[in-house]
Design a protein around this motif. Structure first.
Motif, PDB file in Angstrom:
ATOM      1  N   CYS A 154       0.851  -1.193   0.000  1.00 51.57           N
ATOM      2  CA  CYS A 154       0.000   0.000   0.000  1.00 51.57           C
ATOM      3  C   CYS A 154       0.882   1.236   0.000  1.00 51.57           C
ATOM      4  CB  CYS A 154      -0.912   0.014   1.213  1.00 51.57           C
ATOM      5  SG  CYS A 154      -2.155  -1.292   1.203  1.00 51.57           S
ATOM      6  N   THR A 162      -2.221   5.427   2.319  1.00 49.79           N
ATOM      7  CA  THR A 162      -3.059   4.227   2.480  1.00 49.79           C
ATOM      8  C   THR A 162      -2.289   3.132   3.199  1.00 49.79           C
ATOM      9  OG1 THR A 162      -2.412   3.322   0.334  1.00 49.79           O
ATOM     10  CG2 THR A 162      -4.364   4.742   0.387  1.00 49.79           C
ATOM     11  N   ASN A 165      -6.129  -2.870   5.119  1.00 45.05           N
ATOM     12  CA  ASN A 165      -7.199  -2.947   6.120  1.00 45.05           C
ATOM     13  C   ASN A 165      -7.002  -4.159   7.022  1.00 45.05           C
ATOM     14  OD1 ASN A 165      -7.878  -5.060   4.479  1.00 45.05           O
ATOM     15  ND2 ASN A 165      -9.912  -4.319   3.951  1.00 45.05           N
ATOM     16  N   ALA A 166      -7.914  -4.340   7.937  1.00 46.24           N
ATOM     17  CA  ALA A 166      -7.770  -5.418   8.924  1.00 46.24           C
ATOM     18  C   ALA A 166      -7.780  -6.790   8.286  1.00 46.24           C
ATOM     19  CB  ALA A 166      -8.895  -5.314   9.966  1.00 46.24           C
ATOM     20  N   ARG A 170      -7.559  -4.985   1.080  1.00 43.91           N
ATOM     21  CA  ARG A 170      -7.758  -3.670   0.457  1.00 43.91           C
ATOM     22  C   ARG A 170      -6.812  -2.661   1.079  1.00 43.91           C
ATOM     23  NH1 ARG A 170     -13.522  -1.204   0.478  1.00 43.91           N
ATOM     24  NH2 ARG A 170     -12.312   0.368  -0.684  1.00 43.91           N
ATOM     25  N   CYS A 171      -6.473  -1.650   0.282  1.00 44.49           N
ATOM     26  CA  CYS A 171      -5.708  -0.512   0.805  1.00 44.49           C
ATOM     27  C   CYS A 171      -6.685   0.610   1.110  1.00 44.49           C
ATOM     28  CB  CYS A 171      -4.666  -0.044  -0.227  1.00 44.49           C
ATOM     29  SG  CYS A 171      -3.302  -1.195  -0.481  1.00 44.49           S
ATOM     30  N   VAL A 172      -6.663   1.075   2.341  1.00 48.54           N
ATOM     31  CA  VAL A 172      -7.569   2.144   2.769  1.00 48.54           C
ATOM     32  C   VAL A 172      -6.741   3.285   3.336  1.00 48.54           C
ATOM     33  CG1 VAL A 172      -9.463   0.561   3.247  1.00 48.54           C
ATOM     34  CG2 VAL A 172      -7.826   1.098   5.055  1.00 48.54           C
ATOM     35  N   CYS A 174      -5.231   5.827   5.822  1.00 48.53           N
ATOM     36  CA  CYS A 174      -4.905   5.680   7.241  1.00 48.53           C
ATOM     37  C   CYS A 174      -5.581   6.763   8.074  1.00 48.53           C
ATOM     38  CB  CYS A 174      -3.393   5.688   7.448  1.00 48.53           C
ATOM     39  SG  CYS A 174      -2.564   7.167   6.834  1.00 48.53           S
ATOM     40  N   GLU A 175      -5.608   6.561   9.371  1.00 53.08           N
ATOM     41  CA  GLU A 175      -6.287   7.463  10.279  1.00 53.08           C
ATOM     42  C   GLU A 175      -5.717   8.874  10.198  1.00 53.08           C
ATOM     43  OE1 GLU A 175      -8.834   7.147  12.295  1.00 53.08           O
ATOM     44  OE2 GLU A 175      -9.226   5.044  11.828  1.00 53.08           O
TER      45      GLU A 175
END
Length: 997
Positions: A154, A162, A165-166, A170-172, A174-175
């Motif tokens: 990612c 990115t 995810n858990a 998928r690449c999401v 980041c916070e």
């Protein structure tokens, strides 16, 4: 026959004409049969007892082996392929087919249907493994399977930010906390990673946080897994970013710790207080100084004396009533803002439907808690397993009271909370009786099974906390006429439960609604009435004591005089308590039940203690008065004067002399015995029927439903529908209703007895006087040493011992006024008198009576010249002769005169003249000699029975038991009065007790 019948039906259904043998063969081959040796039991298996290569068949309820190259799935109810094997078919459940993957493609796709070559190693399940920060790619965008899976990194650079995810698929993005702190998706030193957030190490936010859950009731503190995971991140997000959800979550953790605050430690409440104090610049919410922007409202401050100002300074700007078409004025509309444990707002919800009531019940009964003026009580016992199931996480409530102003605008008023488990400076300040030391809060919860989990949030909690007592109290504004109230107060007490054996543990919970008003003015008025009436009681007792001293002929004030005064004062003071308690009870009954616009509320049980004390004192004093009267009645001096004279002489054989001589004809003693028996029978005659009194009162209370007037609600109906809520009873109202009914029924009986029964059916007192006259017998009765009563029964015909013809002739002459009148004084009808005898007369009476008392004394005092019987006979004749001569004015030194009592003498019940040389006979047309009988003490008996009934009911809250015990004690005392009175009558009148029935 049963088999043949069923075969015939089958044959007919088949539409054929089978023979009997064919039918039998068909049944043997087709229809199921039950063997006599067949059984219906089998081994019991749990799914977790099945082996690794077995699955639990949910139909057969047993363990079944998986197929080749298969193993048990995670649930244990089907099979999956072993690592390195792909699925060829899957018909659901255990029906799958597996095939080994080739050597160059040992990995299996995530869905298990294909084999694939992996870029790296394999997981334990035989799937491809990718490093941290990478995602596994097995197919193209259009779904085409790749020949070899790839691990894509990612992009954590500034352009993408990115991370995986858990699930790693998928690449999401980041916070934001990572991006804002480190400008990347990594939280590197010196920054701090906590709760999924990346926080900067700079700034003044406290970092020495403790994740302690405090259970003050058990004295236990330990690290909570929930606090350890989320306390720091919630506090940081609230402090740094002003995140609303995080601030609510932090507030929830503080409430879970019972709002415990210690300035030296940064636990949940310490962090909340830190943020509260350092965010003053953000301003307040709705101008409430305790409600900071972004933060929940948890406290009212820690200033001493603040609670009374909040609770009793500003009334609600609305009115409430008991009756009316507007439901807004007869219902308390409580609503609550509810939050979950993570700080998410759930919804606004009304408290109706039992939101705060853990005990199950019908909606009608649950909602009765919020009907204005209805005192509500609910309690039950709940098993711990049900609590763990129903409350996996706590829900938090901020309670408000919704109301409408005069312009029909809707508002809400925050309801304060008194948490009895709150500690301030290591003291439970809210358990103090003084409201000036209370610390009020806002947010509550019912059950917390989350903070008590130590190591794993999915495990069973070590401790749970349950709201076992919730009380909602409403205070009426003093001197209000329109039902104004102060802000309601929720009092809540939590119970900490150490989970050891959940299946055997349970907890008792309760919910109540109480209404209170200041009873200070009522207490002052009661004290004034008690003081005034108590002073009158003292004066009345002094007058009674003075009259008693004159009647016993003793001028000295000795210990006996003091004791007599105290007994009289006890009786008068009992009447004072009775008047005050009945008046108070009727006041509350009438003014509480009849009001529409509320101005008074019933005293709560704690405020009833003073009233109950008055009732108890009144009963104890009345019982003392009753016993005193009972003892006085059974110790009177009484003698029956026989005026009958012998009618001549007869010849009588003289035993031992062998001859005869003349002797006077003996006078029959049966007339005396008959009069004595009639006196014995009227000793316990009353103006009311005790059994009818008890049964009628009980019927009106239990059957007609007057007891429902004693319920602590606004309804004045005598009936309650079964589905509706039945409020608890008020002890004051129970006393008022039962005493009112008792008095009304008693007075009705007395009026009926005096107006109808005595006039047209039977008047036992007057009949007794007539009987004395017909029997030619007078009654000389001394209730005191020098005071008593005289019933003149001397026959105007000279003789009463006569035959039927002469008796009828005498009655006829008397009816036609052909003879003199019956009165003691010629030409008068006065037969009853109150008498005050001189000391000389009393001394002479005692000397004659002394011979009778000697027979029961020591043997040395008994006369040797005659038997005891002869002494009694001699004493009887001597007394009869003396009293007869006294009435006939024979003894000039012991004479008497007759006069009327003055009006004031009658009112005060005492005599002004002392019988110094002559005795005094007072004309008495009211038959006051009945004062030595039950008949003349009906008021005392009625009040005593009433108070006995009420005291038993106040003690046990049971009208039926009170009625039974009241009637039982009436019968016991009536038996004692008759038995002891009969013995005293025989002793005083020299009549043989064997002839008294």
């Amino acid at each position: 026959m049963a088999t043949g019948g069923r075969g015939a039906v089958v044959a007919m259904a088949a539409g054929s004409t089978l023979s009997s043998a064919s039918v039998t063969l068909f049944l043997l081959l087709v229809l199921p049969r039950v063997s006599q040796a067949q059984t219906f039991f089998f081994s019991f298996r749990q799914p977790e007892t099945c082996g690794h290569n077995q699955y639990f068949d949910i139909s057969a309820l047993s363990c079944v082996a998986c197929g080749s190259n298969q193993r048990q799935d995670a649930r244990g109810t089907s099979c999956v392929c072993l690592p390195g094997f792909q699925m060829i078919s899957n018909n659901g459940g255990p029906d799958i087919t597996c095939k080994k993957c080739p050597e160059h493609m040992k990995g299996v796709t995530e869905d298990g249907w294909n084999c694939i070559s992996c870029p790296g190693g394999l997981t334990a399940e035989g799937k491809c493994h990718c490093p941290t920060g990478h995602i596994l790619v097995e197919r193209n965008v259009n779904g085409t399977l790749l020949s070899q899976a790839t691990c894509e990194l990612c992009d954590e650079s500034e352009n993408s930010f990115t991370v995986a995810n858990a699930l790693g698929n998928r690449c999401v993005r980041c916070e934001p906390a990572f991006i804002n702190t480190s400008k990347s998706c990594a939280c590197s030193e010196p920054n701090i990673l906590t709760g999924g957030l990346c926080l900067s190490s700079t700034g003044n936010f406290p970092l020495r946080m403790i994740s302690t859950a405090r259970y003050g009731e058990l004295g236990i503190s330990f690290t909570s897994e929930w606090f350890a995971k989320y306390l720091q991140s919630a506090a940081a997000a609230c402090w740094v970013y002003g995140n609303l959800t995080s601030c609510q979550a932090l507030g929830n953790m503080c409430v879970m710790n019972m709002n415990y605050y210690d300035s030296s430690t940064f636990d949940a409440c310490g962090l909340f207080q830190f943020i509260f104090e350092n965010t003053a610049a953000l301003g307040t919410v709705h101008s409430v100084s305790f409600w900071r922007q972004n933060l929940p409202w948890l406290f009212y401050g820690d200033q001493l004396g603040l609670a009374p100002q909040i609770l009793s300074t500003t009334p609600l700007p609305t009115n409430f009533s008991f009756k009316g078409e507007n439901q807004q004025s007869t219902k308390l509309k409580f609503i609550a803002a509810s939050y979950d444990v993570r700080g998410n707002f759930l919804k606004w919800q009304t408290l109706e439907g039992g939101i705060l009531q853990l005990c199950p019940d019908t909606e009608t009964r649950l909602n009765a808690a919020y009907s204005f003026g209805t005192t509500y009580q609910q309690s039950c016992e709940i098993p711990v397993p049900k609590i763990l199931t129903d409350f996996p996480t706590p829900t938090f409530y901020d309670v408000y009271l919704e109301y409408t102003d005069e312009n029909q605008h809707q508002y809400i008023w925050a309801v304060p909370v008194l948490n009895l488990n709150l500690q301030h400076k290591k003291m439970f300040v809210n358990k103090d009786s003084s409201s000036g030391k209370w610390l009020l809060t806002r947010r509550i919860f019912l059950v917390d099974t989350l903070s008590g989990r130590e190591n794993d949030l999915g495990s069973q909690p070590r401790l749970i906390r349950v709201a076992t007592q919730i009380s909602l109290s409403i205070h009426l504004v003093p001197n209000t006429k329109n039902g104004n109230i102060y802000p309601p107060l929720i009092t809540i007490a939590y119970h900490d439960i150490d989970i050891k054996d959940p299946s055997s543990q349970s907890v008792k919970v309760s919910f109540s609604v109480t209404y209170e008003m200041d009873q200070g003015e009522a207490h002052v008025q009661t004290d004034i009435a008690l003081g005034v009436l108590g002073g009158l009681a003292v004066l009345s007792s002094l007058l009674k004591t003075a009259g008693w001293k004159r009647r016993i002929g003793s001028p000295m004030i000795d210990l006996q005089t003091v004791a007599k005064f105290l007994v009289y004062y006890a009786g008068d003071l009992a009447n004072v308590f009775f008047i005050i308690t009945v008046g108070t009870g009727l006041y509350w009954l009438i003014f509480f039940k009849a009001q529409k616009s509320v101005s008074v509320l019933l005293p709560v049980p704690a405020q009833e203690k003073r009233f109950v004390t008055y009732v108890g004192c009144g009963f104890a004093l009345k019982a003392l008065q009753f016993l005193h009267k009972l003892i006085s009645q059974i110790t009177i001096d009484i003698f029956f004067i026989d005026w009958e004279r012998p009618k001549g002489k007869v010849l009588k054989a003289v035993e031992g002399e062998g001859g005869v001589r003349s002797a006077t004809v003996p006078v029959s003693i049966w007339r005396t015995y008959f009069v004595a028996n009639e006196w014995n029978e009227i000793q316990t005659v009353r103006k009311i029927n005790p059994l009818f009194q008890v049964l009628t009162v009980l019927f009106l209370l239990e059957v007609v439903g007057f007891k429902n007037l004693a319920l602590m609600d606004s309804s004045s109906s005598l009936s309650r529908s079964p589905p509706s809520y039945i409020a608890p009873y008020s002890r004051i109202l129970r006393y008022a209703v039962s005493s009112a009914l008792w008095l009304v029924i008693g007075l009705i009986q007395i009026v009926f007895f005096a107006v109808f029964y005595e006039r047209f059916i039977e008047d036992k007192i007057r009949q007794f006087v007539d009987l004395c006259c017909m029997s030619n017998i007078s009654v000389f009765l001394l209730s005191h040493r020098c005071f008593g009563y005289y019933i003149h029964g001397r026959s105007v015909h000279g003789h009463a011992d006569t035959n039927m013809e002469e008796m009828n002739m005498n009655l006829k002459r008397e009816a036609e006024n052909l003879c003199s009148q019956r009165g003691l004084v010629p030409n008068t009808d006065g037969q009853t008198f109150q008498i005050a005898i001189s000391s000389q007369m009393r001394q002479h009476y005692d000397r004659i009576h002394e011979t009778l008392t000697r027979k029961n004394g020591p043997a040395r005092l008994l006369s040797s010249s005659g038997s005891t019987f002869e002494q009694s006979v001699k004493a009887y004749h001597t007394m009869n002769k003396f009293l007869g001569s006294f009435i006939d004015h024979v003894h000039k030194e012991m004479d008497y005169f007759i006069k009327d009592k003055l009006l004031l003498e009658r009112i005060l019940g005492m005599e002004f003249m002392e019988p110094m040389e002559k005795s005094i006979f007072y004309n008495d047309e009211g038959y006051s000699f009945s004062s030595v009988l039950y008949y003349g003490n009906e008021a005392t008996l009625l009040i005593y029975d009433l108070m006995f009934f009420c005291v038993v009911d106040l003690a046990c809250q049971n009208f039926i038991l009170a009625a039974f015990l009241t009637y039982l004690q009436q019968e016991i005392f009536r038996f004692i009065r008759n038995a002891v009175g009969q013995k005293n009558l025989a002793s005083k009148t020299l009549v043989d007790q064997r002839f008294l029935i």
